[in-house]
Write an enzyme that holds these catalytic residues in place. Sequence first.
Site, PDB file in Angstrom:
ATOM      1  N   HIS A 210      -1.132  28.359  13.141  1.00 31.63           N
ATOM      2  CA  HIS A 210      -0.109  28.934  12.252  1.00 31.63           C
ATOM      3  C   HIS A 210       1.212  28.170  12.230  1.00 31.63           C
ATOM      4  O   HIS A 210       2.111  28.513  11.467  1.00 31.63           O
ATOM      5  CB  HIS A 210       0.171  30.392  12.634  1.00 31.63           C
ATOM      6  CG  HIS A 210       0.939  30.529  13.924  1.00 31.63           C
ATOM      7  ND1 HIS A 210       0.335  30.480  15.144  1.00 31.63           N
ATOM      8  CD2 HIS A 210       2.263  30.688  14.168  1.00 31.63           C
ATOM      9  CE1 HIS A 210       1.232  30.609  16.091  1.00 31.63           C
ATOM     10  NE2 HIS A 210       2.425  30.729  15.528  1.00 31.63           N
TER      11      HIS A 210
HETATM   12  C1  UD1 Z   1       6.589  33.698  13.923  1.00 31.11           C
HETATM   13  C2  UD1 Z   1       7.405  32.936  14.967  1.00 31.11           C
HETATM   14  C3  UD1 Z   1       6.466  32.063  15.793  1.00 31.11           C
HETATM   15  C4  UD1 Z   1       5.319  32.869  16.353  1.00 31.11           C
HETATM   16  C5  UD1 Z   1       4.601  33.571  15.215  1.00 31.11           C
HETATM   17  C6  UD1 Z   1       3.426  34.394  15.671  1.00 31.11           C
HETATM   18  C7  UD1 Z   1       9.697  32.365  14.267  1.00 31.11           C
HETATM   19  C8  UD1 Z   1      10.574  31.248  13.874  1.00 31.11           C
HETATM   20  N1  UD1 Z   1       8.386  32.061  14.348  1.00 31.11           N
HETATM   21  O1  UD1 Z   1       6.062  32.735  13.029  1.00 31.11           O
HETATM   22  O2  UD1 Z   1       7.186  31.501  16.860  1.00 31.11           O
HETATM   23  O3  UD1 Z   1       4.428  32.016  17.038  1.00 31.11           O
HETATM   24  O4  UD1 Z   1       5.546  34.418  14.558  1.00 31.11           O
HETATM   25  O5  UD1 Z   1       2.686  34.861  14.586  1.00 31.11           O
HETATM   26  O6  UD1 Z   1      10.159  33.453  14.488  1.00 31.11           O
HETATM   27  N2  UD1 Z   1       3.478  37.303   7.091  1.00 31.11           N
HETATM   28  C9  UD1 Z   1       2.698  38.316   6.592  1.00 31.11           C
HETATM   29  N3  UD1 Z   1       2.628  39.468   7.311  1.00 31.11           N
HETATM   30  C10 UD1 Z   1       3.306  39.642   8.479  1.00 31.11           C
HETATM   31  C11 UD1 Z   1       4.111  38.601   8.949  1.00 31.11           C
HETATM   32  C12 UD1 Z   1       4.186  37.429   8.245  1.00 31.11           C
HETATM   33  O7  UD1 Z   1       2.066  38.212   5.559  1.00 31.11           O
HETATM   34  O8  UD1 Z   1       3.183  40.728   9.086  1.00 31.11           O
HETATM   35  C13 UD1 Z   1       3.517  36.033   6.328  1.00 31.11           C
HETATM   36  C14 UD1 Z   1       4.676  35.979   5.401  1.00 31.11           C
HETATM   37  O9  UD1 Z   1       4.235  35.454   4.195  1.00 31.11           O
HETATM   38  C15 UD1 Z   1       5.631  35.016   6.067  1.00 31.11           C
HETATM   39  C16 UD1 Z   1       4.724  34.136   6.901  1.00 31.11           C
HETATM   40  O10 UD1 Z   1       3.611  34.957   7.234  1.00 31.11           O
HETATM   41  O11 UD1 Z   1       6.361  34.290   5.141  1.00 31.11           O
HETATM   42  C17 UD1 Z   1       5.388  33.651   8.137  1.00 31.11           C
HETATM   43  O12 UD1 Z   1       5.922  34.754   8.901  1.00 31.11           O
HETATM   44  P1  UD1 Z   1       7.226  34.553   9.818  1.00 31.11           P
HETATM   45  O13 UD1 Z   1       7.513  35.774  10.610  1.00 31.11           O
HETATM   46  O14 UD1 Z   1       8.315  34.004   9.019  1.00 31.11           O
HETATM   47  O15 UD1 Z   1       6.815  33.407  10.820  1.00 31.11           O
HETATM   48  P2  UD1 Z   1       5.478  33.141  11.606  1.00 31.11           P
HETATM   49  O16 UD1 Z   1       4.861  31.917  11.045  1.00 31.11           O
HETATM   50  O17 UD1 Z   1       4.620  34.348  11.737  1.00 31.11           O
END
Ligand code: UD1
Length: 370
Positions: A210
């Site tokens: 991811h």
């Molecule tokens: C975040 C953390 C990362 C961790 C990861 C675990 C930061 C900078 N990064 O990254 O360190 O390893 O979580 O998963 O805080 N999304 C969904 N549903 C959700 C959550 C996210 O669809 O419940 C999608 C959204 O489109 C979002 C993307 O995933 O834009 C990324 O989510 P985000 O929380 O921004 O960062 P992660 O890549 O999950």
Amino acid sequence: MKRKKIDLIVGARPNFMKIAPILKEFEKRNYSDSSTRLVHTGQHYDANMSDIFFKDLSLPKPQVYLGVGSGTQATQTANVMIKYEKLLSKEPVDLVIVVGDVNSTLACALVAVKFQIPIAHIEAGLRSDDWSMPEEINRILTDRISTYLFTTSKEGSDNLLKEGISRKRIHFVGNVMIDSLIEYLPIAMKSSIIEKLHVKKNSFALLTLHRPSNVDDKSVLSGIMSAVNEVSSMLPVVFPAHPRTVSAIGELQRSGDFSASDNLHIIDPVGYIDSLCLQHSAKFVLTDSGGMQEETTVLGVPCLTIRANTERPVTVTKGTNIMVGSDPQKIISESVKLIKGYAKKGSIPEKWDGKSARKIVDIIRREMHG
Ligand code: UD1
């Protein structure tokens, strides 16, 4: 004596299994002179990225849900700050406990420090020296403004000392995530996920992916996925895919740059119990997760980390972790060695023994109440 109030912050998936043992330790001791409040920022909000972890880890419903959701780095961090500042200005606390390195961690710490509320940072001192990762920035800044820094390894404590942080503030307590692993492994071994996926113990590889550096760049992702396809021709691969990865792979498929082989099982993200079960049962794990590098080390399962660097070097020097980067040939050649049975033997790092939350609560009590 005034009752001390303590906030425990969770936001994203890797936070839940770190906060759970600390919250439970406070609940078990049931002090009359302090109280805890569980605050969920809502950075992760999907049922399989958040709710299932509350169920699996028997976490209580958060007292406060900030509901920030997704956004760019600045938007997400700023939204947490605005909402948490409103909360603290109405209902202040005496200590804020943050874990790990996600955007919610830094955002809440920044708000707390400006209210001059002491911060305890759990999993302090980890350094990848890779400033292109948002997590590295979050870690360094959170450590800089924290009062109590709890480290998982001596290397973590040394990193903080090198940065000029006073020895008095640094506490090497081990790894709270391993407290959760030790508590829940017996339950995880009873999970039926293996049967449901029609794979056999020790006869599949587990993949998670991811990191923006691996999934946001089309050519990097297609290289990794073609290597994974090749590995799956030798051993089935189970791939619980993060939402951002699902959408990136969808694009590759639409443009004809990737098509999953029959032996690559792309499934929805799994909860904590099923994740432990899959890791424990896999022949080896391919991942870019931070936490899984540590969990596989404790489980004694070989791990190939699809990153150029790690903030958790103890998993390489002591554990079962090998860094393979995102080079498809390296991913394939190291996988082949593991499939043939040439696995590195590791040992469990110091103080990763299930007693870290106990030590953290003891130290916090001593510091707050004297
Ligand atoms: C975040 C953390 C990362 C961790 C990861 C675990 C930061 C900078 N990064 O990254 O360190 O390893 O979580 O998963 O805080 N999304 C969904 N549903 C959700 C959550 C996210 O669809 O419940 C999608 C959204 O489109 C979002 C993307 O995933 O834009 C990324 O989510 P985000 O929380 O921004 O960062 P992660 O890549 O999950």
